[in-house]
Design a protein around this motif. Structure first.
Motif, PDB file in Angstrom:
ATOM      1  N   SER A  54       4.995   7.483  -2.554  1.00 18.43           N
ATOM      2  CA  SER A  54       5.573   7.792  -3.773  1.00 18.43           C
ATOM      3  C   SER A  54       4.665   8.872  -4.412  1.00 18.43           C
ATOM      4  O   SER A  54       5.323   9.823  -4.904  1.00 18.43           O
ATOM      5  CB  SER A  54       5.865   6.582  -4.540  1.00 18.43           C
ATOM      6  N   TRP A  55       3.426   8.498  -4.685  1.00 18.01           N
ATOM      7  CA  TRP A  55       2.600   9.671  -5.349  1.00 18.01           C
ATOM      8  C   TRP A  55       2.486  10.732  -4.655  1.00 18.01           C
ATOM      9  O   TRP A  55       2.566  11.796  -5.500  1.00 18.01           O
ATOM     10  CB  TRP A  55       1.124   8.872  -5.613  1.00 18.01           C
ATOM     11  N   LEU A  56       2.095  10.910  -3.334  1.00 19.84           N
ATOM     12  CA  LEU A  56       1.946  12.157  -2.689  1.00 19.84           C
ATOM     13  C   LEU A  56       3.354  12.828  -2.737  1.00 19.84           C
ATOM     14  O   LEU A  56       3.363  14.206  -3.120  1.00 19.84           O
ATOM     15  CB  LEU A  56       1.725  12.114  -1.137  1.00 19.84           C
ATOM     16  N   ARG A  57       4.460  12.439  -2.654  1.00 21.53           N
ATOM     17  CA  ARG A  57       5.838  12.900  -2.931  1.00 21.53           C
ATOM     18  C   ARG A  57       6.064  13.611  -4.209  1.00 21.53           C
ATOM     19  O   ARG A  57       6.635  14.606  -4.435  1.00 21.53           O
ATOM     20  CB  ARG A  57       6.850  12.293  -2.438  1.00 21.53           C
ATOM     21  N   SER A  58       5.141  12.838  -5.249  1.00 20.96           N
ATOM     22  CA  SER A  58       5.556  13.294  -6.688  1.00 20.96           C
ATOM     23  C   SER A  58       4.680  14.487  -7.040  1.00 20.96           C
ATOM     24  O   SER A  58       4.987  15.038  -8.179  1.00 20.96           O
ATOM     25  CB  SER A  58       5.336  11.933  -7.435  1.00 20.96           C
ATOM     26  N   THR A  59       3.702  14.615  -6.116  1.00 21.29           N
ATOM     27  CA  THR A  59       2.922  15.969  -6.363  1.00 21.29           C
ATOM     28  C   THR A  59       3.420  17.092  -5.930  1.00 21.29           C
ATOM     29  O   THR A  59       2.813  18.289  -6.050  1.00 21.29           O
ATOM     30  CB  THR A  59       1.688  15.703  -5.786  1.00 21.29           C
ATOM     31  N   GLY A  60       4.756  16.886  -4.968  1.00 22.75           N
ATOM     32  CA  GLY A  60       5.238  18.167  -4.352  1.00 22.75           C
ATOM     33  C   GLY A  60       4.661  18.128  -2.930  1.00 22.75           C
ATOM     34  O   GLY A  60       5.288  19.363  -2.342  1.00 22.75           O
ATOM     35  N   ILE A  61       3.871  17.258  -2.277  1.00 27.54           N
ATOM     36  CA  ILE A  61       3.537  17.450  -0.852  1.00 27.54           C
ATOM     37  C   ILE A  61       4.716  17.139  -0.095  1.00 27.54           C
ATOM     38  O   ILE A  61       5.239  16.337  -0.205  1.00 27.54           O
ATOM     39  CB  ILE A  61       2.391  16.666  -0.598  1.00 27.54           C
ATOM     40  N   PRO A  62       5.123  17.906   0.762  1.00 27.16           N
ATOM     41  CA  PRO A  62       6.646  17.702   1.602  1.00 27.16           C
ATOM     42  C   PRO A  62       6.061  16.584   2.789  1.00 27.16           C
ATOM     43  O   PRO A  62       6.071  17.045   3.820  1.00 27.16           O
ATOM     44  CB  PRO A  62       6.787  18.897   2.191  1.00 27.16           C
ATOM     45  N   LEU A  63       5.866  15.521   2.226  1.00 24.01           N
ATOM     46  CA  LEU A  63       5.203  14.587   3.309  1.00 24.01           C
ATOM     47  C   LEU A  63       6.716  13.911   3.883  1.00 24.01           C
ATOM     48  O   LEU A  63       7.648  13.459   3.398  1.00 24.01           O
ATOM     49  CB  LEU A  63       4.864  13.252   2.566  1.00 24.01           C
ATOM     50  N   ASP A  64       6.641  13.794   5.233  1.00 25.17           N
ATOM     51  CA  ASP A  64       7.635  13.347   6.349  1.00 25.17           C
ATOM     52  C   ASP A  64       7.468  12.054   6.314  1.00 25.17           C
ATOM     53  O   ASP A  64       8.631  11.266   6.253  1.00 25.17           O
ATOM     54  CB  ASP A  64       7.461  14.276   7.710  1.00 25.17           C
ATOM     55  N   GLU A  65       6.494  11.457   6.668  1.00 23.65           N
ATOM     56  CA  GLU A  65       6.092  10.323   6.739  1.00 23.65           C
ATOM     57  C   GLU A  65       4.629   9.816   6.579  1.00 23.65           C
ATOM     58  O   GLU A  65       3.670  10.716   6.623  1.00 23.65           O
ATOM     59  CB  GLU A  65       6.467   9.668   7.804  1.00 23.65           C
ATOM     60  N   LEU A  66       4.323   8.605   6.294  1.00 19.69           N
ATOM     61  CA  LEU A  66       2.942   8.117   6.324  1.00 19.69           C
ATOM     62  C   LEU A  66       2.938   6.819   6.569  1.00 19.69           C
ATOM     63  O   LEU A  66       3.850   5.900   6.321  1.00 19.69           O
ATOM     64  CB  LEU A  66       2.265   8.146   4.687  1.00 19.69           C
ATOM     65  N   GLU A  67       1.974   6.257   7.313  1.00 20.35           N
ATOM     66  CA  GLU A  67       1.913   4.830   7.646  1.00 20.35           C
ATOM     67  C   GLU A  67       0.435   4.480   7.735  1.00 20.35           C
ATOM     68  O   GLU A  67      -0.541   5.147   8.029  1.00 20.35           O
ATOM     69  CB  GLU A  67       2.138   4.752   9.449  1.00 20.35           C
ATOM     70  N   MET A  68       0.326   3.423   7.316  1.00 23.47           N
ATOM     71  CA  MET A  68      -1.319   2.768   6.861  1.00 23.47           C
ATOM     72  C   MET A  68      -1.074   1.242   7.567  1.00 23.47           C
ATOM     73  O   MET A  68      -0.434   0.457   7.485  1.00 23.47           O
ATOM     74  CB  MET A  68      -1.190   2.671   5.464  1.00 23.47           C
ATOM     75  N   THR A  69      -2.167   1.170   8.605  1.00 21.87           N
ATOM     76  CA  THR A  69      -2.260  -0.092   9.374  1.00 21.87           C
ATOM     77  C   THR A  69      -3.719  -0.507   9.196  1.00 21.87           C
ATOM     78  O   THR A  69      -4.726   0.383   8.640  1.00 21.87           O
ATOM     79  CB  THR A  69      -1.846   0.170  10.826  1.00 21.87           C
ATOM     80  N   GLY A  70      -4.064  -1.853   9.532  1.00 17.30           N
ATOM     81  CA  GLY A  70      -5.383  -2.321   9.404  1.00 17.30           C
ATOM     82  C   GLY A  70      -5.596  -3.233   8.194  1.00 17.30           C
ATOM     83  O   GLY A  70      -4.517  -3.741   7.640  1.00 17.30           O
ATOM     84  N   ALA A  71      -6.879  -3.177   7.751  1.00 14.44           N
ATOM     85  CA  ALA A  71      -7.038  -4.396   6.546  1.00 14.44           C
ATOM     86  C   ALA A  71      -8.277  -3.836   5.900  1.00 14.44           C
ATOM     87  O   ALA A  71      -8.981  -2.908   6.178  1.00 14.44           O
ATOM     88  CB  ALA A  71      -7.125  -5.605   7.152  1.00 14.44           C
ATOM     89  N   GLN A  72      -8.351  -4.235   4.484  1.00 17.12           N
ATOM     90  CA  GLN A  72      -9.542  -4.126   3.670  1.00 17.12           C
ATOM     91  C   GLN A  72      -9.679  -5.504   3.170  1.00 17.12           C
ATOM     92  O   GLN A  72      -8.817  -6.079   2.522  1.00 17.12           O
ATOM     93  CB  GLN A  72      -9.126  -2.909   2.457  1.00 17.12           C
ATOM     94  N   ARG A  73     -10.921  -5.667   2.847  1.00 21.46           N
ATOM     95  CA  ARG A  73     -11.288  -7.123   2.404  1.00 21.46           C
ATOM     96  C   ARG A  73     -12.177  -6.814   1.375  1.00 21.46           C
ATOM     97  O   ARG A  73     -13.055  -6.276   1.565  1.00 21.46           O
ATOM     98  CB  ARG A  73     -11.832  -7.861   3.475  1.00 21.46           C
ATOM     99  N   LEU A  74     -12.172  -7.624   0.203  1.00 18.86           N
ATOM    100  CA  LEU A  74     -13.158  -7.840  -0.700  1.00 18.86           C
ATOM    101  C   LEU A  74     -13.427  -9.366  -0.758  1.00 18.86           C
ATOM    102  O   LEU A  74     -12.828 -10.224  -0.697  1.00 18.86           O
ATOM    103  CB  LEU A  74     -12.473  -7.420  -2.151  1.00 18.86           C
ATOM    104  N   ASP A  75     -14.901  -9.271  -0.989  1.00 20.76           N
ATOM    105  CA  ASP A  75     -15.483 -10.983  -1.279  1.00 20.76           C
ATOM    106  C   ASP A  75     -16.301 -10.580  -2.467  1.00 20.76           C
ATOM    107  O   ASP A  75     -17.250  -9.892  -2.536  1.00 20.76           O
ATOM    108  CB  ASP A  75     -16.291 -11.185  -0.083  1.00 20.76           C
ATOM    109  N   PHE A  76     -15.991 -11.556  -3.383  1.00 21.63           N
ATOM    110  CA  PHE A  76     -16.645 -11.547  -4.768  1.00 21.63           C
ATOM    111  C   PHE A  76     -17.515 -12.853  -4.809  1.00 21.63           C
ATOM    112  O   PHE A  76     -16.816 -14.051  -4.603  1.00 21.63           O
ATOM    113  CB  PHE A  76     -15.728 -11.572  -6.094  1.00 21.63           C
ATOM    114  N   GLY A  77     -18.475 -12.928  -5.054  1.00 23.34           N
ATOM    115  CA  GLY A  77     -19.436 -13.940  -5.259  1.00 23.34           C
ATOM    116  C   GLY A  77     -19.905 -14.048  -6.704  1.00 23.34           C
ATOM    117  O   GLY A  77     -19.408 -13.071  -7.575  1.00 23.34           O
ATOM    118  N   ALA A  78     -20.802 -14.853  -7.305  1.00 20.88           N
ATOM    119  CA  ALA A  78     -21.036 -15.038  -8.638  1.00 20.88           C
ATOM    120  C   ALA A  78     -21.871 -13.769  -9.204  1.00 20.88           C
ATOM    121  O   ALA A  78     -21.631 -13.056 -10.259  1.00 20.88           O
ATOM    122  CB  ALA A  78     -22.287 -15.947  -8.851  1.00 20.88           C
TER     123      ALA A  78
END
Length: 172
Positions: A54-78
């Protein structure tokens, strides 16, 4: 998709993505923020992908498609922060497809603030098997800048760094 006025991020279904003017401001949660933030969180990649499209298209980029796979992990300690990312993004613009992978990790000293947190002494790492000429660039984020937090027992929203996107993380 209808054109979106410059400088705004449209609402993305099925989740309710804030517009830039509604980006979560650093706030406290309904539970104690320290208890809420602590532990492991994983990126809701489907939501982040939808926001990105949505953001890329809102900037006028003629995006045909976008796919994101995989993972991102965050760990918070004290007083510690760890990030592990193994995300692959493939995008097609005007029939040309490009792809990139972020396979990296980093950690640092977590500094909690009233309005969120920042990370001191962030150290970025690349998997040992990745040749130096294929290593992704270090994250452009300045980890010493505050990151806004909105947190509940099951959902963590991170904002900051001028990004129009909101990182939504869930418990694994």
């Amino acid at each position: 998709d209808a054109p979106v006025p410059s400088g705004t991020l449209p609402t993305v279904t099925p989740s309710t993505t804030p517009t830039r003017t509604q980006t979560p401001s650093p706030s406290t949660s309904t539970t104690d923020e320290d208890d809420c933030l602590s532990g492991r969180w994983v990126l809701d990649t489907a939501d982040y992908e939808a926001q990105s499209i949505s953001w890329l298209r809102s900037t006028g980029i003629p995006l045909d498609e976008l796919e994101m796979t995989g993972a991102q992990r965050l760990d918070f300690g004290a007083d510690s922060f760890y990030l592990s990312s193994d995300l692959t993004t493939t995008a097609s613009v005007m029939g040309v497809t490009v792809g990139w992978t972020d396979a990296s990790a980093g950690d640092g000293d977590l500094v909690r603030e009233d309005a969120g947190f920042h990370v001191d002494d962030f150290a970025w790492q690349v998997r040992p098997e990745v040749p130096p000429d294929r290593a992704p660039a270090p994250p452009a984020r300045d980890w010493s800048e505050p990151i806004g937090v909105r947190c509940s027992e099951k959902l963590l929203e991170l904002s900051g760094g001028g990004s129009p996107l909101v990182g939504r993380f869930v418990r694994p």
